[in-house]
Design a protein around this motif. Sequence first.
Motif, PDB file in Angstrom:
ATOM      1  N   UNK A 111       0.919  -1.339   0.139  1.00  0.00           N
ATOM      2  CA  UNK A 111       0.068  -0.125   0.192  1.00  0.00           C
ATOM      3  C   UNK A 111       0.553   1.265   0.228  1.00  0.00           C
ATOM      4  N   UNK A 112       0.444   2.309  -1.089  1.00  0.00           N
ATOM      5  CA  UNK A 112       1.826   3.689  -0.628  1.00  0.00           C
ATOM      6  C   UNK A 112       2.864   3.253  -0.889  1.00  0.00           C
ATOM      7  N   UNK A 113       3.485   1.715  -1.602  1.00  0.00           N
ATOM      8  CA  UNK A 113       4.693   1.304  -1.657  1.00  0.00           C
ATOM      9  C   UNK A 113       5.740   1.497  -0.930  1.00  0.00           C
ATOM     10  N   UNK A 114       5.138   0.526   0.162  1.00  0.00           N
ATOM     11  CA  UNK A 114       5.437   0.343   1.312  1.00  0.00           C
ATOM     12  C   UNK A 114       4.223  -0.843   1.508  1.00  0.00           C
ATOM     13  N   UNK A 115       5.249  -1.979   2.258  1.00  0.00           N
ATOM     14  CA  UNK A 115       5.301  -3.655   2.843  1.00  0.00           C
ATOM     15  C   UNK A 115       4.369  -3.710   3.771  1.00  0.00           C
ATOM     16  N   UNK A 116       3.213  -3.456   4.523  1.00  0.00           N
ATOM     17  CA  UNK A 116       2.410  -3.892   5.607  1.00  0.00           C
ATOM     18  C   UNK A 116       1.883  -5.242   6.162  1.00  0.00           C
ATOM     19  N   UNK A 117       2.299  -5.428   7.465  1.00  0.00           N
ATOM     20  CA  UNK A 117       2.373  -7.036   7.944  1.00  0.00           C
ATOM     21  C   UNK A 117       3.282  -6.689   9.169  1.00  0.00           C
ATOM     22  N   UNK A 118       2.830  -7.374   9.550  1.00  0.00           N
ATOM     23  CA  UNK A 118       3.833  -7.749  11.719  1.00  0.00           C
ATOM     24  C   UNK A 118       4.630  -8.719  11.322  1.00  0.00           C
ATOM     25  N   UNK A 119       6.011  -7.920  12.056  1.00  0.00           N
ATOM     26  CA  UNK A 119       6.967  -7.986  11.007  1.00  0.00           C
ATOM     27  C   UNK A 119       7.373  -7.595   9.409  1.00  0.00           C
ATOM     28  N   UNK A 120       7.079  -7.015   9.521  1.00  0.00           N
ATOM     29  CA  UNK A 120       7.611  -6.756   8.259  1.00  0.00           C
ATOM     30  C   UNK A 120       9.354  -5.893   8.298  1.00  0.00           C
ATOM     31  N   UNK A 121       9.518  -5.231   9.307  1.00  0.00           N
ATOM     32  CA  UNK A 121      10.217  -4.392   9.457  1.00  0.00           C
ATOM     33  C   UNK A 121      11.049  -5.260  11.159  1.00  0.00           C
ATOM     34  N   UNK A 122      10.751  -5.320  12.317  1.00  0.00           N
ATOM     35  CA  UNK A 122      11.174  -6.355  13.060  1.00  0.00           C
ATOM     36  C   UNK A 122      11.015  -7.495  13.376  1.00  0.00           C
ATOM     37  N   UNK A 123      10.959  -8.688  12.590  1.00  0.00           N
ATOM     38  CA  UNK A 123      12.675  -8.270  12.590  1.00  0.00           C
ATOM     39  C   UNK A 123      12.554  -9.223  10.978  1.00  0.00           C
ATOM     40  N   UNK A 124      11.177  -9.504  10.470  1.00  0.00           N
ATOM     41  CA  UNK A 124      11.474 -10.032   9.556  1.00  0.00           C
ATOM     42  C   UNK A 124      12.116  -9.864   7.906  1.00  0.00           C
ATOM     43  N   UNK A 125      11.951  -8.767   8.293  1.00  0.00           N
ATOM     44  CA  UNK A 125      12.477  -7.123   6.716  1.00  0.00           C
ATOM     45  C   UNK A 125      13.612  -8.043   6.767  1.00  0.00           C
ATOM     46  N   UNK A 419       7.046  -0.242  14.500  1.00  0.00           N
ATOM     47  CA  UNK A 419       7.023  -1.205  14.947  1.00  0.00           C
ATOM     48  C   UNK A 419       6.451  -1.743  16.346  1.00  0.00           C
ATOM     49  N   UNK A 420       6.168  -2.752  16.572  1.00  0.00           N
ATOM     50  CA  UNK A 420       5.354  -2.785  17.874  1.00  0.00           C
ATOM     51  C   UNK A 420       4.006  -2.395  17.827  1.00  0.00           C
ATOM     52  N   UNK A 421       3.773  -1.721  17.207  1.00  0.00           N
ATOM     53  CA  UNK A 421       2.227  -1.310  17.241  1.00  0.00           C
ATOM     54  C   UNK A 421       2.095  -2.000  15.699  1.00  0.00           C
ATOM     55  N   UNK A 422      -0.207  -1.251  15.761  1.00  0.00           N
ATOM     56  CA  UNK A 422      -0.695  -1.907  14.587  1.00  0.00           C
ATOM     57  C   UNK A 422      -0.137  -1.132  13.197  1.00  0.00           C
ATOM     58  N   UNK A 423      -0.262  -1.488  12.515  1.00  0.00           N
ATOM     59  CA  UNK A 423      -0.441  -0.937  10.860  1.00  0.00           C
ATOM     60  C   UNK A 423       1.908  -1.013  10.636  1.00  0.00           C
ATOM     61  N   UNK A 424       2.478  -1.615  11.003  1.00  0.00           N
ATOM     62  CA  UNK A 424       3.747  -1.941  10.718  1.00  0.00           C
ATOM     63  C   UNK A 424       4.054  -2.128   9.901  1.00  0.00           C
ATOM     64  N   UNK A 425       5.232  -0.930   8.829  1.00  0.00           N
ATOM     65  CA  UNK A 425       5.246  -1.880   7.537  1.00  0.00           C
ATOM     66  C   UNK A 425       7.163  -1.540   7.366  1.00  0.00           C
ATOM     67  N   UNK A 426       7.579  -1.678   6.306  1.00  0.00           N
ATOM     68  CA  UNK A 426       8.839  -1.544   5.582  1.00  0.00           C
ATOM     69  C   UNK A 426       8.892  -1.125   4.110  1.00  0.00           C
ATOM     70  N   UNK A 427       9.890  -0.294   4.434  1.00  0.00           N
ATOM     71  CA  UNK A 427       9.515  -0.129   2.801  1.00  0.00           C
ATOM     72  C   UNK A 427      11.042  -0.835   1.530  1.00  0.00           C
ATOM     73  N   UNK A 428      10.352  -1.402   0.935  1.00  0.00           N
ATOM     74  CA  UNK A 428      11.375  -1.760   0.332  1.00  0.00           C
ATOM     75  C   UNK A 428      12.652  -1.696  -0.455  1.00  0.00           C
ATOM     76  N   UNK A 429      12.393  -0.327  -0.877  1.00  0.00           N
ATOM     77  CA  UNK A 429      13.378  -0.411  -0.675  1.00  0.00           C
ATOM     78  C   UNK A 429      14.831   0.011   0.194  1.00  0.00           C
ATOM     79  N   UNK A 430      14.592   0.131   1.547  1.00  0.00           N
ATOM     80  CA  UNK A 430      14.863  -0.393   2.395  1.00  0.00           C
ATOM     81  C   UNK A 430      16.290  -1.289   2.551  1.00  0.00           C
TER      82      UNK A 430
END
Length: 449
Positions: A111-125, A419-430
């Motif tokens: 969504x809007x260029x980011x990938x949403x889901x629990x753990x997308x950044x912390x730490x499965x990303x 991270x740790x909040x609802x709507x955790x996301x990661x920027x795939x470019x990162x």
Amino acid sequence: MTDELAARITALMPRAKRDLAELVAIPSVADPRQYPPEKCREAAEWVAAAFTDAGLLDVRLELTPDGSHAVLGHRPAPPGAPTVLLYCHYDVQPPLDDAAWTSPPFTLTERDGRWYGRGTADCKGNIAMHLTALRALGDDLPVGIRFVAEGSEEQGTGGLEAYVATHPDQFRADALLICDTGNAAIGTGTATISLRGLANVTVTVDTLEGGIHSGMFGGPAPDALAALIQTLATLRDPKTGATRIDGLDCEGTWDGADYDEEQFRTDAAVLDGVRLTGTGTVADRLWARPAVTVLGIDCPPVVGSSASVPATARARVSLRIPPGTDPQDALRALTGHLTDAVPWGARITVETESSGAPFRAATTGPAYTTLDRAMTEVYGRPMAHLGQGGSIPLCNVFAETFPDAEIVLMGVEEPKCLIHAPNESVDPNEIEHMAHVEALFLRNYAARP
């Protein structure tokens, strides 16, 4: 050569997304009271299979003293070459409020260029980052690799810390990349050099043998909830909101990069008109001073409450502490402050929940020099050094066990990740850029200065 490496990483990004989607779909919350432990086992087996496919040897699950499984693997170093440890964790925080998520927490949603889901950044990303870097390098890997994925980091139950203490040779390396942090902002390559420790307690206040009618007894009857509130209020300056705990230095200063106040307000989603608490710079307050937070209170809920004077009330209090503060000293100070502050002779019990030491990295060695060059090449600017408010007790275990090794904290997270909040996301470019940084580091560290 670097352009070829970057192109390989770009070509691997669709696979990185598939990897992350599969991992996010596994609700690997390491709390059997909320989620079945089989899901953590499933995530561990997924990680083991993926890193075996990426070229590591003897990838296996090892049971740790808290009942969680660590995933371990390695790749031998060429003669005379250094070894690098790659760390991540596959367990995640619970989603908290499902209704607060715009999309299902265990379904990766773009969504809007980011990938949403629990753990997308912390730490499965960061797991996806490691895999992408290793796949891009293939056999062009001039260093040895040790790999560990922790299974209970978010619960803080210390399984891996205890396992490292009894199996140090399985983790011995010249540089340890602890990939559970991230960048100061999107597009700013960053190494985290400071972590706060913690001292958490549970506070119980008792005033009556049981609840009594507020109409008949309210006034002279001591209200346990009011006593608890008054006690907790003494932990902060009444005007500025700054943490004030008797026996603790609460006036430290940060000597690294600053954190712009308006950027912090945006990153923390502070409501308009609400002032930040504390004094000094934002960086001082985040990384150089103790910070107290009331995490929760047990008391009668508004809906369903009766006209009774509360007889007992309980709170969970977290104290984050900066480098230079001993966690046991902090626990004693916090316990003493709360005990002295309770009003009306109310009975107070302060129980220690957990503690962890702060961490400060040494940044003058070859690993930091090599990483700075990689960050500069990928991001076009020198690597930033920042602190982080979170605690990673494993860093202290590694520092004590391997005093000559360099410890680097990095990863794909940045403030928008929530991270740790609802709507955790990661920027795939990162993920793409940090995989490139890691691949450059692994390729160039063998020729470290």
